[in-house]
Enzyme design. Structure first.
Site, PDB file in Angstrom:
ATOM      1  N   LYS A 188       0.848  -1.202   0.000  1.00 40.09           N
ATOM      2  CA  LYS A 188       0.000   0.000   0.000  1.00 40.09           C
ATOM      3  C   LYS A 188       0.880   1.247   0.000  1.00 40.09           C
ATOM      4  O   LYS A 188       0.680   2.166  -0.784  1.00 40.09           O
ATOM      5  CB  LYS A 188      -0.909  -0.040   1.232  1.00 40.09           C
ATOM      6  CG  LYS A 188      -1.848   1.134   1.328  1.00 40.09           C
ATOM      7  CD  LYS A 188      -2.768   0.972   2.523  1.00 40.09           C
ATOM      8  CE  LYS A 188      -3.534   2.245   2.794  1.00 40.09           C
ATOM      9  NZ  LYS A 188      -4.366   2.161   3.984  1.00 40.09           N
ATOM     10  N   GLU A 194      11.062  -4.488   3.996  1.00 41.40           N
ATOM     11  CA  GLU A 194      11.178  -5.892   3.565  1.00 41.40           C
ATOM     12  C   GLU A 194      10.734  -6.045   2.118  1.00 41.40           C
ATOM     13  O   GLU A 194      11.381  -6.725   1.307  1.00 41.40           O
ATOM     14  CB  GLU A 194      10.277  -6.797   4.424  1.00 41.40           C
ATOM     15  CG  GLU A 194      10.632  -6.904   5.880  1.00 41.40           C
ATOM     16  CD  GLU A 194       9.858  -5.919   6.744  1.00 41.40           C
ATOM     17  OE1 GLU A 194       9.596  -4.788   6.271  1.00 41.40           O
ATOM     18  OE2 GLU A 194       9.540  -6.287   7.894  1.00 41.40           O
ATOM     19  N   GLY A 242      -4.630  -2.035   5.278  1.00 39.85           N
ATOM     20  CA  GLY A 242      -3.839  -3.157   4.749  1.00 39.85           C
ATOM     21  C   GLY A 242      -4.438  -4.513   5.097  1.00 39.85           C
ATOM     22  O   GLY A 242      -4.597  -5.390   4.245  1.00 39.85           O
ATOM     23  N   ARG A 243      -4.818  -4.685   6.376  1.00 43.09           N
ATOM     24  CA  ARG A 243      -5.312  -6.007   6.791  1.00 43.09           C
ATOM     25  C   ARG A 243      -6.743  -6.266   6.346  1.00 43.09           C
ATOM     26  O   ARG A 243      -7.294  -7.328   6.596  1.00 43.09           O
ATOM     27  CB  ARG A 243      -5.161  -6.163   8.312  1.00 43.09           C
ATOM     28  CG  ARG A 243      -5.791  -5.049   9.128  1.00 43.09           C
ATOM     29  CD  ARG A 243      -5.290  -5.071  10.562  1.00 43.09           C
ATOM     30  NE  ARG A 243      -5.756  -3.927  11.339  1.00 43.09           N
ATOM     31  CZ  ARG A 243      -5.165  -2.743  11.375  1.00 43.09           C
ATOM     32  NH1 ARG A 243      -4.077  -2.526  10.643  1.00 43.09           N
ATOM     33  NH2 ARG A 243      -5.627  -1.771  12.110  1.00 43.09           N
ATOM     34  N   GLU A 328      -3.614  -6.376  15.360  1.00 45.22           N
ATOM     35  CA  GLU A 328      -3.229  -5.064  14.830  1.00 45.22           C
ATOM     36  C   GLU A 328      -4.420  -4.102  14.950  1.00 45.22           C
ATOM     37  O   GLU A 328      -4.251  -2.901  15.092  1.00 45.22           O
ATOM     38  CB  GLU A 328      -2.764  -5.172  13.368  1.00 45.22           C
ATOM     39  CG  GLU A 328      -1.819  -4.061  12.968  1.00 45.22           C
ATOM     40  CD  GLU A 328      -1.079  -4.313  11.664  1.00 45.22           C
ATOM     41  OE1 GLU A 328       0.153  -4.482  11.679  1.00 45.22           O
ATOM     42  OE2 GLU A 328      -1.732  -4.321  10.603  1.00 45.22           O
ATOM     43  N   HIS A 359      -2.192 -32.657  19.530  1.00 49.10           N
ATOM     44  CA  HIS A 359      -0.991 -33.384  19.979  1.00 49.10           C
ATOM     45  C   HIS A 359       0.120 -32.421  20.365  1.00 49.10           C
ATOM     46  O   HIS A 359       1.277 -32.826  20.472  1.00 49.10           O
ATOM     47  CB  HIS A 359      -0.546 -34.337  18.860  1.00 49.10           C
ATOM     48  CG  HIS A 359      -1.645 -35.278  18.447  1.00 49.10           C
ATOM     49  ND1 HIS A 359      -1.859 -36.484  19.081  1.00 49.10           N
ATOM     50  CD2 HIS A 359      -2.626 -35.155  17.517  1.00 49.10           C
ATOM     51  CE1 HIS A 359      -2.921 -37.071  18.535  1.00 49.10           C
ATOM     52  NE2 HIS A 359      -3.405 -36.283  17.586  1.00 49.10           N
ATOM     53  N   LYS A 468      10.172  -0.134  13.634  1.00 45.63           N
ATOM     54  CA  LYS A 468      10.744   0.121  12.301  1.00 45.63           C
ATOM     55  C   LYS A 468      11.756   1.265  12.363  1.00 45.63           C
ATOM     56  O   LYS A 468      12.832   1.190  11.783  1.00 45.63           O
ATOM     57  CB  LYS A 468       9.631   0.500  11.307  1.00 45.63           C
ATOM     58  CG  LYS A 468       8.626  -0.589  10.995  1.00 45.63           C
ATOM     59  CD  LYS A 468       7.614  -0.063   9.983  1.00 45.63           C
ATOM     60  CE  LYS A 468       6.407  -0.953   9.851  1.00 45.63           C
ATOM     61  NZ  LYS A 468       5.354  -0.403   9.017  1.00 45.63           N
TER      62      LYS A 468
HETATM   63  O1  F6P Z   1       3.906  -3.053   9.690  1.00 45.67           O
HETATM   64  C1  F6P Z   1       2.531  -3.034   9.661  1.00 45.67           C
HETATM   65  C2  F6P Z   1       1.963  -2.722   8.312  1.00 45.67           C
HETATM   66  O2  F6P Z   1       1.847  -1.353   8.156  1.00 45.67           O
HETATM   67  C3  F6P Z   1       0.626  -3.413   8.137  1.00 45.67           C
HETATM   68  O3  F6P Z   1      -0.420  -2.743   8.704  1.00 45.67           O
HETATM   69  C4  F6P Z   1       0.557  -3.550   6.668  1.00 45.67           C
HETATM   70  O4  F6P Z   1      -0.398  -4.486   6.278  1.00 45.67           O
HETATM   71  C5  F6P Z   1       1.969  -3.979   6.364  1.00 45.67           C
HETATM   72  O5  F6P Z   1       2.756  -3.228   7.261  1.00 45.67           O
HETATM   73  C6  F6P Z   1       2.429  -3.774   4.955  1.00 45.67           C
HETATM   74  O6  F6P Z   1       2.338  -2.438   4.570  1.00 45.67           O
HETATM   75  P1  F6P Z   1       2.433  -2.034   3.055  1.00 45.67           P
HETATM   76  O7  F6P Z   1       1.298  -2.654   2.332  1.00 45.67           O
HETATM   77  O8  F6P Z   1       2.370  -0.541   3.042  1.00 45.67           O
HETATM   78  O9  F6P Z   1       3.743  -2.544   2.535  1.00 45.67           O
END
Ligand code: F6P
Length: 501
Positions: A188, A194, A242-243, A328, A359, A468
């Site tokens: 987003k 990452e 995002g979620r 979150e 188990h 972060k």
């Molecule tokens: O680190 C949390 C977060 O902001 C989430 O809420 C989000 O889904 C994820 O990182 C990824 O964010 P983006 O889609 O901006 O890469």
């Protein structure tokens, strides 16, 4: 707000769950709700009709119906960022409000572009594999849905990479050929470290940037960071969290793996549940019942954790997906108005796939000192022909919920089961896209309604930012260009550098 809740909890703590069941066996039927292909039974929750009435009054006081309307109308329910959370507009035309209508039109236009793209990619015989890069909401939802619904002989194999640990992307790329692979970078913000690092690795490995696509709300950053041209970018918007985004073009890996018709069915299933959650009075409203039950368990009964166990291998990723959705969204200790919440908010959500988890951690569920409310998720009709396996699976699902609730006395305390452990049973008639849409929309709305009951914002996540920032600031120290300010971190970096040099 919660004073009546506390009084009801005090009353019920003196009445064991087993006794509630014995006194009122009819609750097995009456505490159940069905919405389309989704059946839910709350009879094994540690409340009775009187407590439920009180919870319904709590729902009325918190104006849950009006809160649902505000959500779907596109009001700024994300108060700290002054944004709407219009995931419902991605999957249906449920509100006549101007903001919702505008969002729905944008979503439809993006869906049409997505449809054309999926058709073109499916028609390109050179492409056999897709690598989807993203993290959190840009990964967990699509990854879980693809894992749940993929067929064994799919047209495309879709692989997901999220972790900063390059072991993940190395493993995926090792089995692929660049000329047969298409890449999608989903973010987003297009600022997630990452994702950018893995995106660069993928772009360089692909060699041909016409096979690299993006889904983002930040087109210019996708162009700057990875050189992705606008015609290869599908949109996201700040009015989708995002979620809550798998229903948007973030679901492109789903459409590629399962086909566009399945993706549309997923949207339809969720939208049908939206209509239920919006238009149904509290006593029959499954989203509200689930939310009230969660608040009851956390707030009134003091449960610090909540487990979720899908008894279906295809839903094995549900606990991880739900961890982000619930924690979150609900892991907040201040209210929307900035004041401290006078309640316990999100429990720790955790779980695993049944029957495997019987188990591993079920010992603690049955005899541990903490009472852990459970959501059990089952699927009535399997997609395979091994009837005996499925019967065994369903019997185990039913048995666990029963054994946790009823327990079993024994003179030997080591062999006694205290029982009284609450659970909700959710069952899908079968696991298809439409039914899965129902299940996911149920959890989304339950989470939002829990936030309304607690007076917190379900749609921001400032809690993840500090880590972060600290990580970025540590890079020079890790490289030996400076010394970390924090003494413990400096000592740890000293250890790392002494081994790593
Ligand atoms: O680190 C949390 C977060 O902001 C989430 O809420 C989000 O889904 C994820 O990182 C990824 O964010 P983006 O889609 O901006 O890469």
């Amino acid at each position: 707000m919660f004073s009546h809740l506390a009084a009801e909890a005090e009353r019920l703590k003196t009445i064991p769950l087993q006794q509630l069941m014995r006194q009122d066996p009819q609750r097995a039927q009456d505490f159940a709700l069905r919405v389309g292909p989704l059946y839910a039974n709350f009879a094994r929750q540690h409340y009775d009709r009187q407590a439920l009435d009180m919870l319904f009054r709590l729902a009325a006081k918190a104006e849950l119906g009006a809160a649902m309307q505000r959500l779907v109308d596109g009001e700024a329910v994300n108060v700290s960022e002054q944004r709407a959370a219009l995931h419902t507009a991605l999957r249906g035309d449920i509100s006549a409000a101007q903001a919702a209508q505008a969002a729905h039109r944008e979503a439809q236009a993006a869906l049409a572009r997505m449809q054309a793209l999926v058709a073109a990619i499916h028609a390109d015989e050179r492409i056999t594999d897709v690598v989807s890069i993203g993290i959190g909401g840009s990964d967990l939802g699509p990854r879980m849905v693809v894992d749940a619904l993929q067929k064994t002989h799919a047209r495309l194999r879709v692989h997901f990479v999220s972790n900063a640990d390059a072991a993940a992307i190395s493993r995926v790329l090792a089995g692929l050929k660049p000329e047969n692979t298409l890449g999608i970078v989903i973010s987003k913000s297009f600022g997630t470290q990452e994702t950018l690092l893995n995106g660069r690795i993928l772009r360089d490995w692909l060699e041909d940037d016409t096979r690299l696509y993006a889904v983002t709300a930040n087109q210019s950053r996708a162009a700057d960071e990875l050189g992705i041209a606008p015609e290869r970018i599908l949109p996201m918007w700040d009015w989708v969290g995002g979620r809550y985004s798998l229903w948007s073009a973030v679901g492109l890996p789903i459409a590629l793996a399962l086909g566009m018709p399945a993706f549309v069915e997923l949207l339809k299933g969720a939208s049908a549940f939206d209509a239920h959650a919006l238009g149904t009075p509290v006593a029959e409203n499954l989203a509200m019942r689930h939310a009230l039950t969660a608040v009851w368990n956390r707030q009134a009964m003091g449960a610090a954790t909540q487990a979720v166990m899908p008894y279906d291998q295809r839903l094995a990723l549900m606990p991880a997906y739900l961890q982000q959705l619930t924690m979150e969204s609900l892991g907040k200790c201040v209210r929307c108005d900035g004041q401290p919440v006078e309640a316990n908010t999100s429990p720790v959500w955790w779980g695993g796939v049944g029957s495997d988890c019987q188990h591993s951690f079920f010992q603690a569920l049955h005899q541990g000192s903490e009472i852990v409310p459970c959501d059990f998720i089952g699927v009535i009709r399997p997609d395979h022909g091994f009837a005996e396996n499925h019967q065994l699976l369903l019997c185990n699902l039913l048995a666990q919920s029963q054994a946790l609730a009823n327990g079993k006395p024994c003179d030997d305390p080591h062999r006694a089961y205290p029982g009284g452990r609450p659970s909700t049973l959710l069952m899908l008639d079968r696991l298809d896209a439409f039914a899965l849409g129902h299940l996911l929309a149920l959890y989304e709305h339950s989470v939002y309604l829990q936030a309304v009951l607690w007076g917190i914002n379900a749609f921001d996540q400032f809690g993840v930012e500090l880590g972060k920032q600290v990580a970025s600031a540590l890079l020079p120290a890790l490289r030996g260009e400076s010394v970390a300010e924090d003494a413990v971190t400096a000592a740890l970096i000293g250890q790392i550098r002494s081994i790593d040099s």
